[in-house]
Design an enzyme around this catalytic site. Sequence first.
Site, mmCIF file in Angstrom:
data_model
loop_
_atom_site.group_PDB
_atom_site.id
_atom_site.type_symbol
_atom_site.label_atom_id
_atom_site.label_comp_id
_atom_site.label_asym_id
_atom_site.label_seq_id
_atom_site.Cartn_x
_atom_site.Cartn_y
_atom_site.Cartn_z
ATOM 1 N N HIS A 301 0.839 -1.205 0.000
ATOM 2 C CA HIS A 301 0.000 0.000 0.000
ATOM 3 C C HIS A 301 0.873 1.255 0.000
ATOM 4 O O HIS A 301 0.652 2.186 -0.786
ATOM 5 C CB HIS A 301 -0.912 -0.026 1.224
ATOM 6 C CG HIS A 301 -1.777 1.179 1.375
ATOM 7 N ND1 HIS A 301 -3.069 1.245 0.887
ATOM 8 C CD2 HIS A 301 -1.553 2.380 1.970
ATOM 9 C CE1 HIS A 301 -3.592 2.430 1.169
ATOM 10 N NE2 HIS A 301 -2.679 3.134 1.833
ATOM 11 N N GLU A 302 1.864 1.300 0.882
ATOM 12 C CA GLU A 302 2.707 2.497 0.977
ATOM 13 C C GLU A 302 3.569 2.679 -0.268
ATOM 14 O O GLU A 302 3.806 3.814 -0.698
ATOM 15 C CB GLU A 302 3.583 2.435 2.233
ATOM 16 C CG GLU A 302 2.812 2.358 3.541
ATOM 17 C CD GLU A 302 1.710 3.394 3.672
ATOM 18 O OE1 GLU A 302 1.819 4.487 3.077
ATOM 19 O OE2 GLU A 302 0.715 3.111 4.370
ATOM 20 N N HIS A 305 1.560 4.433 -2.741
ATOM 21 C CA HIS A 305 1.666 5.882 -2.528
ATOM 22 C C HIS A 305 2.995 6.401 -3.074
ATOM 23 O O HIS A 305 3.060 7.496 -3.655
ATOM 24 C CB HIS A 305 1.575 6.207 -1.037
ATOM 25 C CG HIS A 305 0.197 6.121 -0.465
ATOM 26 N ND1 HIS A 305 -0.915 6.641 -1.087
ATOM 27 C CD2 HIS A 305 -0.249 5.595 0.711
ATOM 28 C CE1 HIS A 305 -1.987 6.432 -0.345
ATOM 29 N NE2 HIS A 305 -1.618 5.791 0.752
ATOM 30 N N HIS A 311 -5.429 7.226 -2.128
ATOM 31 C CA HIS A 311 -6.442 6.298 -1.640
ATOM 32 C C HIS A 311 -7.571 6.245 -2.660
ATOM 33 O O HIS A 311 -8.118 7.273 -3.060
ATOM 34 C CB HIS A 311 -6.961 6.737 -0.273
ATOM 35 C CG HIS A 311 -5.964 6.545 0.815
ATOM 36 N ND1 HIS A 311 -5.723 7.483 1.793
ATOM 37 C CD2 HIS A 311 -5.119 5.512 1.091
ATOM 38 C CE1 HIS A 311 -4.788 7.048 2.624
ATOM 39 N NE2 HIS A 311 -4.404 5.850 2.206
#
Length: 597
Positions: A301-302, A305, A311
Amino acid sequence: MKLILILIFLFSCILFINCENLIKVLDVRLAQTHVIPVEGKTWNLNNNIQHMSIVGNRRAFLLASFDDPTQTYYTTIWFNDKLVGPLKLNDPSQLPPTEDKGEKYSTVHHSIMLSKEWVKVGMKIQFFTIGNDGNGSSVVKSSDFFYPDVGQDYTLKMWTLPFYLFGANDTNTQPFSKTKGIDSEITKELIEKWSCSDLQAINHPIQKIDWSYFVMEPRNGNPAMVITNSDQKKDGYAIMSGVLNILTQIRKVFGESSSSIQIYSPLLHLDSKGKYADPYGGLGGGSRGTGDYTYKGIFIHEQGHAMGLPHAGEAFDKGTFPYQKGSLSGSEWGFDANHNEFLGNFLPPTAEYYRNCQKSFLIDNKGRCIKQSVMQGGAGDQSSKYRFSMFADYEMTTIQNYFKNSIYYDETNGTYKKWNDTSKSYYDYKPITQNKGLWGIDDGTPIERDIDVYTILFTHSTVGPKELSQIYPLLKSKGNLMRQFDPTNKTEMAIIIPNTGAIPWYCHDSGCDYTVRVTFDDNSLQHVLLQQGKRKYWKPMSDLKDNIMDPKSSDSFMLGGINVKANKKINKVELLETLLGWNGISNNATVLASKSF
């Protein structure tokens, strides 16, 4: 077999002139991370057009459906009008399964895996059958050519740099041997989730950060502070935010700020009782990420980013993500070449969240729970055989754009290159100083590579207390060196004089009011003027920042870093106040921070 097919094909074309466009092809798709049309896939969200291409130099699963599915079909791959490969297609009954024995992707598509060597810009695909004319002679029927939209080929290079803070070590947290890198099985799965040709996950040359304290910048209305355990942080993301800021400096001083190289830092720290404190989350952005050490859902997930992904749910609300509530409803199915299976956009039975998913997930028209994107709580939506869940197909456009806009260093010849998406090719590129040096020089690239360096990181508060001005422990590694300016050298200072020098905006962001002085063991000195200061934006010679004396404002705090050659041992590092540094420095410059080694 291949040679026989080629001979039959060419012989039939010559003798019977029957290679006409007689085969009716209904659909052609290629699968890498997702199964998409051969021409790629395009979205238009509020006049923002995004396009997903096939990634070059990566194997791709070819699917094709025909007007007559009962025939035996072959495909030929061409490049520059040369035949590079004939292959027999598997019939629809041999199409790979769906994860957890789910619904079949198709009952009509013939298929075959294409090797990565065949997936490149300029390739074209043709299909044919070999039949009989009724007189005992072979007849070849062929299709039109199909032209896959093959885009950039690139390797994602990712540094891993664990942070061991407040006494954390191999015994009381996790061993460095476990945290320093991503093993090959994880790497293989990540490649299937990310739109890239290859992935190199390597421990950073610094190896690890091991500090007993951490200087926190002003944040969320709290002043800067030195902390010695994780319980002292004022909010859950405070330490992680500080780690990202350190990573920014490391990327900059290694000359990687304009590259596509990523960096992820597992965070291992102790609480006030000397026990391991789980960070319970992560933070990422700008090619950097941090979180726990497990390299699971938080990690992917990071790093999403880090490649620019927001998101998904918030993006949907803003009209910049196409699928409801950040889900995969409408996204193309995925494909995992390692397991040779399709990944539906619905939860499989062995997924962690499958049991109670109907209470909170979107439901499709067959009563199945729709997966969420990795960027919207999707961890746990995958089959139990997988470590990571899926991104939406649309999110691959952001990842592809991340790489298109980067500068690449070619280690084979020591030159740089960039990607031209119009010509679909790399071109030689010479780094330049853009915007007259406002955001740095030489496109952020180094002047020397792969040499022994010391990485010097430091902090300073204009309001104190004194402990907020720190020189962190030295970090020695094999690294790169940026072009620097010495304030004791008048010739170099003439280059950056505001408005008149050759690089006239070098000090226009916040001034040039600080210098690092390094004393080596032979008593020689090195001075490096920093591109940091006390000034308002665009006021390098005058006004100080409005909140420079407010301890709760970022105006009063500075984090910086440099690399210097490690051909001599360092005895001392000092941070000096050198106001209007292009004028040189005095012998009695104020020492703001100092540390001997």
